[in-house]
Design an enzyme around this catalytic site. Structure first.
Site, PDB file in Angstrom:
ATOM      1  N   LYS A  99     -10.199  12.614   8.973  1.00 14.19           N
ATOM      2  CA  LYS A  99      -9.508  12.253   9.912  1.00 14.19           C
ATOM      3  C   LYS A  99      -9.485  13.488  10.740  1.00 14.19           C
ATOM      4  O   LYS A  99      -9.546  14.646  10.495  1.00 14.19           O
ATOM      5  CB  LYS A  99      -8.171  11.779   9.733  1.00 14.19           C
ATOM      6  CG  LYS A  99      -7.835  10.527   9.203  1.00 14.19           C
ATOM      7  CD  LYS A  99      -6.368  10.180   8.892  1.00 14.19           C
ATOM      8  CE  LYS A  99      -6.067   8.622   8.425  1.00 14.19           C
ATOM      9  NZ  LYS A  99      -6.651   7.576   9.319  1.00 14.19           N
ATOM     10  N   LYS A 128       0.886  -1.486   0.079  1.00  9.25           N
ATOM     11  CA  LYS A 128       0.044  -0.102   0.004  1.00  9.25           C
ATOM     12  C   LYS A 128       1.043   1.244   0.005  1.00  9.25           C
ATOM     13  O   LYS A 128       1.572   1.555   0.801  1.00  9.25           O
ATOM     14  CB  LYS A 128      -0.793  -0.117   1.217  1.00  9.25           C
ATOM     15  CG  LYS A 128      -1.613   1.376   1.356  1.00  9.25           C
ATOM     16  CD  LYS A 128      -2.445   1.204   2.892  1.00  9.25           C
ATOM     17  CE  LYS A 128      -2.970   2.793   3.139  1.00  9.25           C
ATOM     18  NZ  LYS A 128      -3.856   2.535   4.641  1.00  9.25           N
ATOM     19  N   ASP A 154      -2.830  10.239   3.543  1.00 11.44           N
ATOM     20  CA  ASP A 154      -4.278   9.716   3.987  1.00 11.44           C
ATOM     21  C   ASP A 154      -5.036  10.632   4.854  1.00 11.44           C
ATOM     22  O   ASP A 154      -4.718  10.780   6.058  1.00 11.44           O
ATOM     23  CB  ASP A 154      -4.065   8.259   4.657  1.00 11.44           C
ATOM     24  CG  ASP A 154      -5.587   7.697   4.859  1.00 11.44           C
ATOM     25  OD1 ASP A 154      -6.272   8.307   4.590  1.00 11.44           O
ATOM     26  OD2 ASP A 154      -5.510   6.827   5.778  1.00 11.44           O
ATOM     27  N   GLU A 205      -9.135   3.179   2.967  1.00 12.70           N
ATOM     28  CA  GLU A 205      -8.825   3.237   1.740  1.00 12.70           C
ATOM     29  C   GLU A 205      -7.931   2.110   1.260  1.00 12.70           C
ATOM     30  O   GLU A 205      -8.015   1.829   0.227  1.00 12.70           O
ATOM     31  CB  GLU A 205      -8.615   4.549   1.280  1.00 12.70           C
ATOM     32  CG  GLU A 205      -7.128   4.970   1.686  1.00 12.70           C
ATOM     33  CD  GLU A 205      -6.740   4.969   3.050  1.00 12.70           C
ATOM     34  OE1 GLU A 205      -7.631   5.017   3.877  1.00 12.70           O
ATOM     35  OE2 GLU A 205      -5.551   4.825   3.302  1.00 12.70           O
ATOM     36  N   ASP A 252     -12.148   6.492   4.711  1.00 15.17           N
ATOM     37  CA  ASP A 252     -10.759   6.311   5.337  1.00 15.17           C
ATOM     38  C   ASP A 252     -10.424   5.122   5.325  1.00 15.17           C
ATOM     39  O   ASP A 252      -9.286   4.661   5.690  1.00 15.17           O
ATOM     40  CB  ASP A 252     -11.069   6.832   6.790  1.00 15.17           C
ATOM     41  CG  ASP A 252      -9.534   7.209   7.518  1.00 15.17           C
ATOM     42  OD1 ASP A 252      -8.687   7.018   6.666  1.00 15.17           O
ATOM     43  OD2 ASP A 252      -9.783   7.361   8.660  1.00 15.17           O
ATOM     44  N   ARG A 307      -7.380  -1.116   1.839  1.00 15.94           N
ATOM     45  CA  ARG A 307      -7.960  -2.241   1.430  1.00 15.94           C
ATOM     46  C   ARG A 307      -8.538  -2.208  -0.085  1.00 15.94           C
ATOM     47  O   ARG A 307      -8.672  -3.142  -0.551  1.00 15.94           O
ATOM     48  CB  ARG A 307      -8.946  -2.783   2.302  1.00 15.94           C
ATOM     49  CG  ARG A 307     -10.073  -1.926   2.549  1.00 15.94           C
ATOM     50  CD  ARG A 307     -10.951  -2.297   4.021  1.00 15.94           C
ATOM     51  NE  ARG A 307     -10.208  -1.648   5.072  1.00 15.94           N
ATOM     52  CZ  ARG A 307     -10.495  -1.669   6.264  1.00 15.94           C
ATOM     53  NH1 ARG A 307     -11.562  -2.459   6.589  1.00 15.94           N
ATOM     54  NH2 ARG A 307      -9.643  -1.016   7.123  1.00 15.94           N
ATOM     55  N   ASP A 359       1.731   6.711   5.157  1.00 24.79           N
ATOM     56  CA  ASP A 359       0.644   5.633   4.787  1.00 24.79           C
ATOM     57  C   ASP A 359       1.209   5.010   3.455  1.00 24.79           C
ATOM     58  O   ASP A 359       0.612   4.031   3.038  1.00 24.79           O
ATOM     59  CB  ASP A 359      -0.526   6.421   4.630  1.00 24.79           C
ATOM     60  CG  ASP A 359      -1.721   5.291   5.083  1.00 24.79           C
ATOM     61  OD1 ASP A 359      -1.373   4.368   5.613  1.00 24.79           O
ATOM     62  OD2 ASP A 359      -3.034   5.491   4.634  1.00 24.79           O
TER      63      ASP A 359
HETATM   64  N1  BES Z   1      -3.823   4.467   7.183  1.00 22.12           N
HETATM   65  C1  BES Z   1      -4.734   4.261   8.124  1.00 22.12           C
HETATM   66  C2  BES Z   1      -4.417   3.204   9.205  1.00 22.12           C
HETATM   67  C3  BES Z   1      -3.461   3.841  10.119  1.00 22.12           C
HETATM   68  C4  BES Z   1      -3.998   4.609  11.210  1.00 22.12           C
HETATM   69  C5  BES Z   1      -2.046   3.547  10.144  1.00 22.12           C
HETATM   70  C6  BES Z   1      -2.977   5.229  12.271  1.00 22.12           C
HETATM   71  C7  BES Z   1      -1.380   4.250  11.025  1.00 22.12           C
HETATM   72  C8  BES Z   1      -1.713   4.833  12.031  1.00 22.12           C
HETATM   73  C9  BES Z   1      -6.120   3.517   7.353  1.00 22.12           C
HETATM   74  O1  BES Z   1      -6.145   3.997   6.152  1.00 22.12           O
HETATM   75  C10 BES Z   1      -7.100   3.940   8.161  1.00 22.12           C
HETATM   76  O2  BES Z   1      -7.521   5.066   7.935  1.00 22.12           O
HETATM   77  N2  BES Z   1      -7.912   2.807   8.707  1.00 22.12           N
HETATM   78  C11 BES Z   1      -8.874   3.169   9.637  1.00 22.12           C
HETATM   79  C12 BES Z   1      -9.950   2.428   9.303  1.00 22.12           C
HETATM   80  C13 BES Z   1     -11.604   2.669   9.758  1.00 22.12           C
HETATM   81  C14 BES Z   1     -12.070   3.747   9.148  1.00 22.12           C
HETATM   82  C15 BES Z   1     -12.276   1.414   9.754  1.00 22.12           C
HETATM   83  C16 BES Z   1      -8.693   3.052  11.001  1.00 22.12           C
HETATM   84  O3  BES Z   1      -7.929   2.195  11.390  1.00 22.12           O
HETATM   85  O4  BES Z   1      -9.098   3.719  11.830  1.00 22.12           O
HETATM   86 ZN    ZN Z   2      -4.546   4.711   5.043  1.00 25.65          ZN
HETATM   87 MN    MN Z   3      -7.300   5.713   5.830  1.00 28.10          MN
END
Ligand code: BES
Ligand code: ZN
Ligand code: MN
Length: 475
Positions: A253, A241, A246, A325, A323, A327, A264
């Site tokens: 966020k 990825k 992000d 994204e 968010d 996957r 990211d």
């Molecule tokens: N890139 C983030 C995951 C992440 C969060 C990595 C904090 C490192 C530190 C991912 O794209 C994301 O935003 N995931 C969300 C998913 C949720 C919206 C279901 C998450 O983990 O909060």
């Molecule tokens: Zn992300």
């Molecule tokens: Mn995200």
């Protein structure tokens, strides 16, 4: 980056500063004032006489001695010496021949610093390592040279990846990432193909396009190939990825620490690093790397909650949260790997979930696979290189969570167990190809670095996978 010369000898060339490794409880080296130094891991004491500076560095307890002790101790020693102006440093590794690789890795990784873009270059606070010497017994020179060569390749590539990783979102867009990959494969036995928006549209990459459509910096898919194995051998597919920034998109966020979302992209960068290292090490196998890259932004044309997206293999995604994204772009890339390259396995790295950080913290990455041999190989490789992974479940229970009434899958579900259901979502696109997902959200960058790193991008996953591939990863 300045060039580094590495020499392996039985005695120093010229007059380098010396590093002596010290196991807790052994007799103190001459000149060390007793009571001031006990040999705790990474503790240091500097000895000076008229012509020679020697840094004694602790390895900790003998019973706990492992490669990472040398990686850390060498890292601490190099940082200390660079700070006081050394650029020619010799590591005394007599009677430690098995640890030459780890020590050289620690030294080179510790010699990297993100200089950033401040105005005043005279503010540089430390020297640049230009000459690294390893001192070893005569009969170990050949062995040590081999270890040092491999360590140099892996650590240098890792530092290259860290440097790109530390670049902010405005300086590293998907198109710029593709250009960097293009530059890095020059003079290496790698080929590259880059899909721009038009190509992505033509070939049905609806996931990468959807995630990227809110940004003025369009998405890319970067595919690298390495052919070090037999013509007919199925490749191992690596997928990473690379979200260059992000924001969360329409499901934006919160502001706190959002700057960290420049990291990211580290899954994609780890995969790029593995390819560079594989080529430099001439590993005897075939690899294909797929790096989907997009910037996740809100905007007039951004994708939105409720949207239904068709991915590369015709499977559909119901978007419930923009968010989630990573996957979605991974789905496209994994489907493409499966359909186009018939790989023996798909190994995927991503900063996928905050939930994996809640589960495991920052020292271990989450390892999600039902392939027991791959699991064991990666756990073992992680221990060897000091990049730990911890097995997590990825079975049907979690898959059910992400099934959708109106599409193949929905991109979010319950908070409980969400690192696992996210992994199960991604796995759907691998179908029956042996699949590994490694969630590096907690390990891809650090604010509490081990002695051989600094804060920022860690390059986590390069050493891990190269070690596993060297050891002959089998499904
Ligand atoms: N890139 C983030 C995951 C992440 C969060 C990595 C904090 C490192 C530190 C991912 O794209 C994301 O935003 N995931 C969300 C998913 C949720 C919206 C279901 C998450 O983990 O909060
Ligand atoms: Zn992300
Ligand atoms: Mn995200």
């Amino acid at each position: 980056m300045a060039t580094l010369k590495i020499d392996i000898n039985t005695s120093p060339v010229g007059t380098p500063d010396l590093v002596t490794f010290f196991i807790k409880g052994s007799a103190l080296p001459a000149g060390v004032p007793s009571g001031e130094f006990d040999g705790a891991l990474c503790s240091t004491v500097l000895l000076r006489d008229k012509t020679q500076r020697t840094l004694v560095v602790g390895l900790g307890d003998k019973e706990k001695l492992e490669p990472d002790s040398f990686r850390r101790a060498a890292g601490a020693a190099i940082k200390h010496l660079l700070k006081i102006g050394s650029s020619d440093i010799a590591l005394e590794l007599f009677s430690h021949a098995d640890y030459v690789g780890a020590a050289v890795e620690g030294a080179i990784l510790a010699s990297y610093k993100f200089e950033g873009f401040g105005k005043d270059p005279s503010k540089k606070t430390r020297a640049i390592l230009t000459h690294l010497q390893v001192l070893i017994e005569e009969h170990e020179v050949t062995n040590a040279r081999l270890q040092a060569n491999q360590a140099e390749i892996i650590s240098t590539v890792t530092n290259t990846i860290r440097e790109i990783g530390n670049l902010p979102g405005n300086m590293l867009t998907p198109a710029i990432l593709a250009e960097k990959a293009q530059e890095l494969i020059q003079d290496r036995a790698l080929t590259i193909k880059v899909w721009n928006e038009r190509h992505l549209e033509r070939d049905g990459f609806g996931g990468i396009l959807a995630v990227g459509q809110g940004s003025v910096h369009p998405p890319r898919l970067i595919v690298l190939e390495y052919k070090g194995g037999g013509k007919k051998d199925a490749p191992v597919a690596l997928v990473g990825k690379a979200v260059t920034f992000d924001t969360g998109g329409i499901s934006i966020k919160p502001g706190a620490q959002m700057d960290e979302m420049k990291f990211d992209k580290m899954g994609g960068l780890a995969v790029l690093g593995i390819m560079l290292a594989a080529a430099d090490l001439k590993l005897p196998l075939n690899l294909v790397a797929l790096i989907p890259s997009a910037e996740n932004m809100p905007g007039p044309d951004a994708y939105r909650p409720g949207d239904i997206i068709t991915t590369r293999d015709g499977k559909t995604v119901e978007v419930l949260n923009t968010d989630a994204e990573g996957r979605i772009i991974l789905a496209d890339a994994i489907a493409h790997a499966r359909l186009t390259y018939k790989p023996s396995a798909i190994l995927e790295y991503s900063t996928l979930t905050g939930a994996v950080i809640m589960a495991l913290g920052h020292r271990r990455a989450g390892l999600f696979t039902s392939e027991l041999k791959l699991r064991d190989a990666l756990v073992a490789a992680g221990k060897t290189v000091g990049e730990l992974v911890w097995p997590m479940p990825i079975d049907e229970e979690y898959r059910e969570n992400v099934l959708s009434e109106i599409a193949t899958a929905k991109n979010t579900s319950f908070r409980e167990g969400s690192a696992c259901s996210s992994a199960s979502f991604v796995k759907l696109w691998a179908e029956d190809v042996p699949f590994v997902h490694i969630d590096i959200a907690g390990t891809a960058w650090t604010t509490k670095p081990p002695a051989y790193l600094e804060g920022g991008a860690t390059g986590f996953g390069v050493r891990l996978m190269v070690q596993a591939l060297k050891a002959g990863l089998t499904v």
